[in-house]
Design a protein around this motif. Sequence first.
Motif, PDB file in Angstrom:
ATOM      1  N   ASN A  96       0.835  -1.195   0.000  1.00  0.00           N
ATOM      2  CA  ASN A  96       0.000   0.000   0.000  1.00  0.00           C
ATOM      3  C   ASN A  96       0.874   1.252   0.000  1.00  0.00           C
ATOM      4  OD1 ASN A  96      -2.535  -1.297   0.079  1.00  0.00           O
ATOM      5  ND2 ASN A  96      -2.336  -1.619   2.289  1.00  0.00           N
ATOM      6  N   LYS A  97       0.528   2.196  -0.865  1.00  0.00           N
ATOM      7  CA  LYS A  97       1.351   3.391  -1.048  1.00  0.00           C
ATOM      8  C   LYS A  97       1.549   4.162   0.249  1.00  0.00           C
ATOM      9  CE  LYS A  97       1.868   7.324  -4.199  1.00  0.00           C
ATOM     10  NZ  LYS A  97       1.286   8.042  -5.367  1.00  0.00           N
ATOM     11  N   GLU A  98       0.511   4.218   1.072  1.00  0.00           N
ATOM     12  CA  GLU A  98       0.620   4.984   2.312  1.00  0.00           C
ATOM     13  C   GLU A  98       1.584   4.338   3.311  1.00  0.00           C
ATOM     14  OE1 GLU A  98      -3.325   2.636   2.421  1.00  0.00           O
ATOM     15  OE2 GLU A  98      -2.138   3.801   0.980  1.00  0.00           O
ATOM     16  N   GLU A  99       1.952   3.086   3.086  1.00  0.00           N
ATOM     17  CA  GLU A  99       2.887   2.406   3.971  1.00  0.00           C
ATOM     18  C   GLU A  99       4.317   2.433   3.425  1.00  0.00           C
ATOM     19  OE1 GLU A  99       1.083  -1.374   4.838  1.00  0.00           O
ATOM     20  OE2 GLU A  99      -0.529  -0.429   5.976  1.00  0.00           O
ATOM     21  N   THR A 107       2.975   0.629   9.406  1.00  0.00           N
ATOM     22  CA  THR A 107       2.511  -0.582   8.732  1.00  0.00           C
ATOM     23  C   THR A 107       1.359  -1.218   9.502  1.00  0.00           C
ATOM     24  OG1 THR A 107       4.776  -0.996   7.998  1.00  0.00           O
ATOM     25  CG2 THR A 107       3.213  -2.811   7.790  1.00  0.00           C
ATOM     26  N   GLU A 110      -2.925  -5.653   8.065  1.00  0.00           N
ATOM     27  CA  GLU A 110      -3.453  -5.983   6.741  1.00  0.00           C
ATOM     28  C   GLU A 110      -2.444  -5.635   5.650  1.00  0.00           C
ATOM     29  OE1 GLU A 110      -6.500  -5.613   9.725  1.00  0.00           O
ATOM     30  OE2 GLU A 110      -5.012  -4.127   9.037  1.00  0.00           O
ATOM     31  N   GLY A 111      -1.784  -4.471   5.800  1.00  0.00           N
ATOM     32  CA  GLY A 111      -0.799  -4.046   4.810  1.00  0.00           C
ATOM     33  C   GLY A 111       0.408  -4.968   4.781  1.00  0.00           C
TER      34      GLY A 111
END
Length: 256
Positions: A96-99, A107, A110-111
């Motif tokens: 995920n980009k936000e991570e 983090t 789920e990510g």
Amino acid sequence: MGLLEGKKALIFGVANDKSIAWAVAEAFRREGAEVALAYANEAVAKRVMPLAESIGVTLTLPCDVRSDDDLKATFAEIQKAWGGLDILVHSVAFANKEELKGSILNTTREGFNLALEISAYSLIAMAKEAAPLMQGRDGSIISMTYYGSTKVFPNYNVMGVAKAALEASVRYLAEGMGPDGVRVNAISAGPLRTLASAGVGGFTQIAGIVAGKAPLRRNISQEEVAGSAVYLASDLSRAVTGEVHFVDSGYNIIGL
């Protein structure tokens, strides 16, 4: 006669013409291999289909690497079309980009699971399906990794953990598949502008540092990675397995 004349190669991970997987597909075709491309979804298909056509690839297969059913169906199509497989290229990664910015403390559970499933476990899942198709063919499996697996890079976070798991998987698969003559290796490429790297915060700064500090004083190209993939897919590397092969202008040897 090309280095891969008569070989059958299935490549996962072409997203557009900047993908490492695409440069590998072009290089394999130049060296005489027959190539099939597996793509993630219909959105990607719109970019993959014209590329496949441009190099005479007629076997293009949709596959969600998170789905065992999709993987079974993909390899069943390969069996039907070719009767076997010589080369498998795993050029698949996602987080995920936000991570991929800030601290790894961002983090989520789920990510983490998603990044490890797509970026690392998918190699094992593919190898499991490829194994019976590679029997007696001196097969070669190649995956793509990055130095962030062993050293900390800003914002790489959970993807670094996933690449570490991927590299460990390469070693265990090399041992597990070695008795059947199948070699498993990874290429650790230096920073490249791809769809995947665009999601990593601070990528431009990282690329600039590598270009300034690497022994060759430059970054690399997709074509240079593809050249190493040709070597690892060919009989020239028939005694090489379980390795992480660096294509990074030598950056990995530098300390301070």
